[in-house]
Design a protein around this motif. Structure first.
Motif, short mmCIF file in Angstrom:
data_model
loop_
_atom_site.label_atom_id
_atom_site.label_comp_id
_atom_site.label_asym_id
_atom_site.label_seq_id
_atom_site.Cartn_x
_atom_site.Cartn_y
_atom_site.Cartn_z
N ARG A 182 0.86 -1.18 0.00
CA ARG A 182 0.00 0.00 0.00
C ARG A 182 0.89 1.23 0.00
O ARG A 182 1.93 1.23 0.65
CB ARG A 182 -0.90 0.01 1.23
CG ARG A 182 -1.95 -1.06 1.17
CD ARG A 182 -3.11 -0.62 0.28
NE ARG A 182 -3.83 -1.78 -0.25
CZ ARG A 182 -4.91 -1.69 -1.01
NH1 ARG A 182 -5.40 -0.51 -1.33
NH2 ARG A 182 -5.50 -2.76 -1.48
N GLY A 286 -6.76 -6.55 1.20
CA GLY A 286 -7.50 -5.30 1.36
C GLY A 286 -7.00 -4.46 2.50
O GLY A 286 -6.13 -4.86 3.26
N ILE A 292 -14.56 -5.02 0.14
CA ILE A 292 -14.34 -5.25 -1.31
C ILE A 292 -12.85 -5.10 -1.65
O ILE A 292 -12.46 -4.19 -2.39
CB ILE A 292 -15.20 -4.30 -2.17
CG1 ILE A 292 -15.00 -2.82 -1.77
CG2 ILE A 292 -16.67 -4.66 -2.08
CD1 ILE A 292 -15.56 -1.82 -2.78
N PRO A 293 -12.03 -5.98 -1.10
CA PRO A 293 -10.57 -5.78 -1.21
C PRO A 293 -10.09 -5.67 -2.66
O PRO A 293 -10.18 -6.61 -3.43
CB PRO A 293 -9.99 -7.03 -0.55
CG PRO A 293 -11.08 -8.05 -0.64
CD PRO A 293 -12.36 -7.28 -0.49
N CYS A 294 -9.56 -4.50 -3.01
CA CYS A 294 -9.14 -4.29 -4.40
C CYS A 294 -7.71 -4.77 -4.64
O CYS A 294 -7.29 -4.93 -5.78
CB CYS A 294 -9.29 -2.84 -4.80
SG CYS A 294 -8.18 -1.70 -3.94
N GLY A 295 -6.94 -4.98 -3.58
CA GLY A 295 -5.54 -5.38 -3.75
C GLY A 295 -5.42 -6.83 -4.19
O GLY A 295 -6.12 -7.71 -3.69
N CYS A 513 -12.47 4.86 2.75
CA CYS A 513 -12.23 4.72 1.32
C CYS A 513 -13.47 5.20 0.56
O CYS A 513 -14.58 5.09 1.05
CB CYS A 513 -11.95 3.25 1.00
SG CYS A 513 -11.63 2.93 -0.74
N GLN A 516 -16.22 2.18 -2.01
CA GLN A 516 -17.49 1.52 -1.71
C GLN A 516 -18.64 2.33 -2.32
O GLN A 516 -19.63 1.78 -2.77
CB GLN A 516 -17.67 1.38 -0.19
CG GLN A 516 -16.69 0.42 0.47
CD GLN A 516 -15.24 0.84 0.32
OE1 GLN A 516 -14.91 2.03 0.26
NE2 GLN A 516 -14.36 -0.15 0.24
S1 SF4 Z 1 -11.54 -0.75 -1.93
FE1 SF4 Z 1 -10.55 0.87 -0.76
S2 SF4 Z 1 -10.45 0.14 1.35
FE2 SF4 Z 1 -10.88 -1.62 0.00
S3 SF4 Z 1 -8.88 -2.53 -0.38
FE3 SF4 Z 1 -9.34 -1.12 -2.06
S4 SF4 Z 1 -8.42 0.84 -1.44
FE4 SF4 Z 1 -8.53 -0.45 0.37
#
Ligand code: SF4
Ligand code: SF4
Lengths: 629, 125
Positions: A182, A286, A292-295, A513, A516
């Motif tokens: 991150r 995430g 909703i983990p984007c990583g 964040c 969402q």
């Molecule tokens: S959606 Fe936002 S809070 Fe969720 S993992 Fe991605 S950057 Fe992080």
């Protein structure tokens, strides 16, 4: 009792080796709520006017919001702020992960760091214990290498942010890295930490955050997680994360390609979200509390070696991928790894490398200065350029200034294809046929960053039809198969740009964040109720919060005016490439932004904002927002 | 019988820790949670959650027989507990915790973490 906040400000004077704690100021809370609100106010009030970004007096500010760390979706964002070495003006950068919530659990909503440590140091924060410790053993080492070593030394539960070699060497686009992938990427935030001799900040907090109505928050928090699950994007958007937009951007002619010469490539399928899932991914990764983990954490295999890396996310895919003509997902992931390790922002890195490749191709940079014969799309070339930037060797010392500073030194006509605004490199949306998006980039307080405004969907809708308010998931799951795209309408973009410029940073005020809301469409009503249960205060998202967000916009504009001697309209233009060169191929073939349209959009925008024709807030506007600057 | 963790889907969000403490302790404080999320990075690049699977080691260690099996769940009977803390080190995953009054506390199978986990990484059997 101040509910929703930890209640304290931490002040660290590195030159004096002094640490002080004070109660969080009520005026800040009442007027600026949190996060970006706090940082804008504090930077304006406390940074001595006209200090240089690398002067010890320049403040480095960390702020959390009232929703940070609480039981609600994606409450794990941390806001950083300083005077930017990239732009010389207001700079902030936002980061996910688990660092900021630990600062808040340790008791601090705001941390203000000034001065310069006598030797390479790190800041250690464990609840009430705050120490400036020597970091000689870590200096010169890579970000994740240091993170691993520090976790080994201190314990897994410590959350660590680090800078890499680029931050130590004051590269104008050095980032902060955290949680093995991150970043607070933008505006050279990592270089300011480097200028203070700070290699890392370590935080662990084990205190409770007081909330107004724990039962109400528990109930609403559960409802909000459940509501996220119900959104189509929960299942549709999450698997690929931000990379899921790659093909759509290519289809609508917005994918930066070959230093923004064009906006479309024929290998998008090789560098998209599906390629990541197929080739790289080990796990979804995430930020704190995120549903909703984007990583996408993965393992890349290249001829240069195999590496673990989080990403690449969309900006990295586009800027280090198609914008450098690198069409191999493993290679892009490898460049992502190098950026993370040496500590440079992948967005700016992609723009700077592609700029360097074009300069080299045109003969503006010699082979001797470059140190090797570099080529578009060649992994070794890209990695070489990244490394000489981090080490400031050869032409790398010039490129470390960013594209604006580098173009000034390199000369010829290179400033025409130095793709930035205000000194900050443009991110992953080519906008010659996206007037709203372009205006958003032009007028962003920190320079060309999409985090402040994203109206590409509505721009495309004006050209080909469709819902102007569609979420990203709606867009990417819809039909985007266009041979040609008609010219997008610029007439009505200003209200949409303003709305987006207030809406997106609003989440940076709350400390959550925005994705969402943006990507899967979680309604703002949830934030209003969660805010109430957390703080005991009523807040109308669309009135109160967006009004504050607007106020911050004026305040940051005034900061830029104070810090940059000739600041005004001339800082709001896109690079000449966008109004002089037609897009050569793809669905937007033949389109170019018109300079007249740019002037017209700026006039309309300034008027709507209550700024004069030079783009400076009028006295009436400042008074309306109760700003005494 | 009890909680089961699946690390193929966990994304390390700690929503489970948050709901655990808010539900049971009325506090926002993941460090007090009765389950523990952690990552192993860079290698192998995965998340893990230590959970209470009601193994009963705490009950066995308790000299007062204060930890009683009710249905499938070991529960600490505060009336019998004399705060000797024998149960704390007995837990193989360090999840018998101590509250502000000096009493041990542990997972009571409230299953809120299972409900909230956005990734279905926690299940209950
Ligand atoms: S959606 Fe936002 S809070 Fe969720 S993992 Fe991605 S950057 Fe992080
Ligand atoms: S809530 Fe689920 S995904 Fe999040 S940390 Fe807990 S087990 Fe993992």
């Amino acid at each position: 009792m101040l509910y929703g906040y930890a209640g304290n400000t931490l002040r660290i004077d590195l030159s004096a080796g002094k640490v002080e704690k004070e109660p969080l100021k009520k005026e800040w809370v009442d007027e600026f709520i949190g996060g970006r609100g706090f940082t804008s106010k504090i930077l304006y009030d406390e940074n001595p006017p006209n200090v240089e970004p690398f002067d010890p007096e320049n403040r480095f500010i960390i702020a959390m919001g009232p929703l940070s760390g609480l039981f609600l979706p994606a409450s794990g964002k941390t806001h950083f702020c300083t005077k930017s070495p990239a732009t010389g003006g207001y700079g902030d950068s936002n980061m996910g992960g688990h660092f900021g919530v630990n600062m808040k659990y340790a008791g601090y909503d705001v941390t203000i760091i000034k001065g310069k440590a006598k030797e390479p140091s790190y800041i250690f924060i464990d609840n009430d214990t705050v120490e400036i410790r020597p970091a000689g053993q870590y200096w010169g080492k890579g970000s994740t290498e240091v993170e691993s070593a520090m976790k080994e030394e201190l314990g897994e539960e410590y959350q660590i942010l680090t800078i890499g070699e680029a931050g130590e060497n004051l590269v104008n686009f050095a980032c902060i890295s955290h949680d093995f992938g991150r970043q607070a990427g933008r505006i050279g935030i990592g270089a300011v930490l480097g200028s203070k001799n700070i290699k890392a900040i370590v935080a662990r907090g084990t205190k409770s955050i007081p909330v107004f109505d724990p039962k109400g928050l528990l109930k609403k928090g559960k409802e909000t997680y459940a509501a996220c699950r119900e959104k189509p994007g929960f299942k549709g958007w999450t698997p690929e994360g931000t990379a899921g937009i790659t093909n759509w951007c290519n289809d609508v002619g917005a994918l930066p390609t070959r230093n923004f010469q064009t906006s479309h490539c024929d290998y998008a399928d090789k560098i998209n979200g599906k390629a990541i899932l197929k080739e790289l991914k080990i796990t979804d990764k995430g930020c704190f509390a995120c549903p909703i983990p984007c990583g996408k954490y993965g393992h890349a295999k290249t001829k240069r070696g195999n590496v673990y890396v989080e990403g690449p996310e969309y900006e990295t895919l586009s800027l280090l991928g198609s914008n450098c003509e690198l069409d191999d997902i493993h290679g892009i992931a490898y460049t992502n790894y190098i950026c993370d390790e040496v500590g440079i922002d992948t967005c700016s890195a992609g723009a700077v490398v592609s700029f360097a490749l074009e300069c080299y191709e045109k003969g503006y940079i010699s082979k001797e200065e470059m140190g090797m014969d570099v080529k578009w799309g060649d992994l070794d070339s890209i990695v070489h350029i990244l490394n000489i930037i981090a080490k400031r060797e050869g032409i790398g010392d010039t490129l470390a200034l960013g594209v604006q500073g580098a173009a000034e030194k390199i000369g010829y006509d290179s400033s025409k294809f130095a793709i930035h605004v205000k000194g900050l490199e443009w991110t992953g949306y080519e906008s010659r046929n996206a007037p709203g998006m372009m205006l958003g980039y032009m007028t962003s307080d920190i320079g060309a960053h999409h985090g402040r405004c994203w109206v590409l969907g509505s721009d495309v809708a004006t050209a080909v039809g469709g819902d102007k308010n569609a979420t990203v998931h709606d867009l990417i799951s819809g039909d985007s198969d266009f041979d040609t795209i008609p010219k997008a309408d610029h007439k009505n973009v200003v209200p949409l740009v303003l709305k987006s410029q207030h809406l997106r940073p609003a989440f940076d005020i709350l400390g959550t964040c925005r994705l969402q809301y943006m990507e899967i469409g979680l309604e703002t009503e949830y934030y209003e109720e969660l805010y109430y249960y957390a703080t005991g205060k009523k807040m109308d998202f669309n009135k109160d919060l967006l009004l504050l967000s607007e106020k911050i916009w004026h305040l940051n504009r005034m900061f830029n005016k104070r810090e940059i001697s000739d600041f005004g309209r001339k800082y709001d233009y896109p690079p000449a490439r966008f109004y002089e060169e037609k897009i050569p191929n793809g669905p937007n073939k033949g389109h170019v932004m018109d300079l007249g349209v740019i002037e017209e959009m700026l006039d309309t925008y300034y008027e709507a904002r209550g700024w004069d024709e030079n783009g400076i807030p009028t006295q009436a506007t400042l008074e309306k927002h109760n700003l005494t600057v | 019988m009890g909680l089961i963790f699946n690390n193929e889907t966990c994304s390390g969000c700690k929503a489970c820790e948050l709901v655990c403490t808010l539900q049971n302790l009325k506090e926002i404080n993941p460090s007090k949670a009765m389950l523990h999320v952690y990552g192993k990075f860079p290698d192998p690049g995965k998340y893990y959650v230590d959970i209470c699977d009601q193994c009963g080691a705490c009950a066995e260690a308790c000299p007062q027989d204060a930890i009683e099996l009710k249905g499938q769940t070991y529960r600490i009977n505060k009336d019998k507990c004399d705060k000797c803390m024998a149960c704390v080190p007995a837990c193989p995953v360090n999840l018998v915790k101590v509250d502000d009054d000096g009493y041990p506390y542990k997972c009571i199978n409230c299953k809120q973490c299972v409900t909230v986990c956005p990734r279905d990484a926690l299940t209950f059997e």
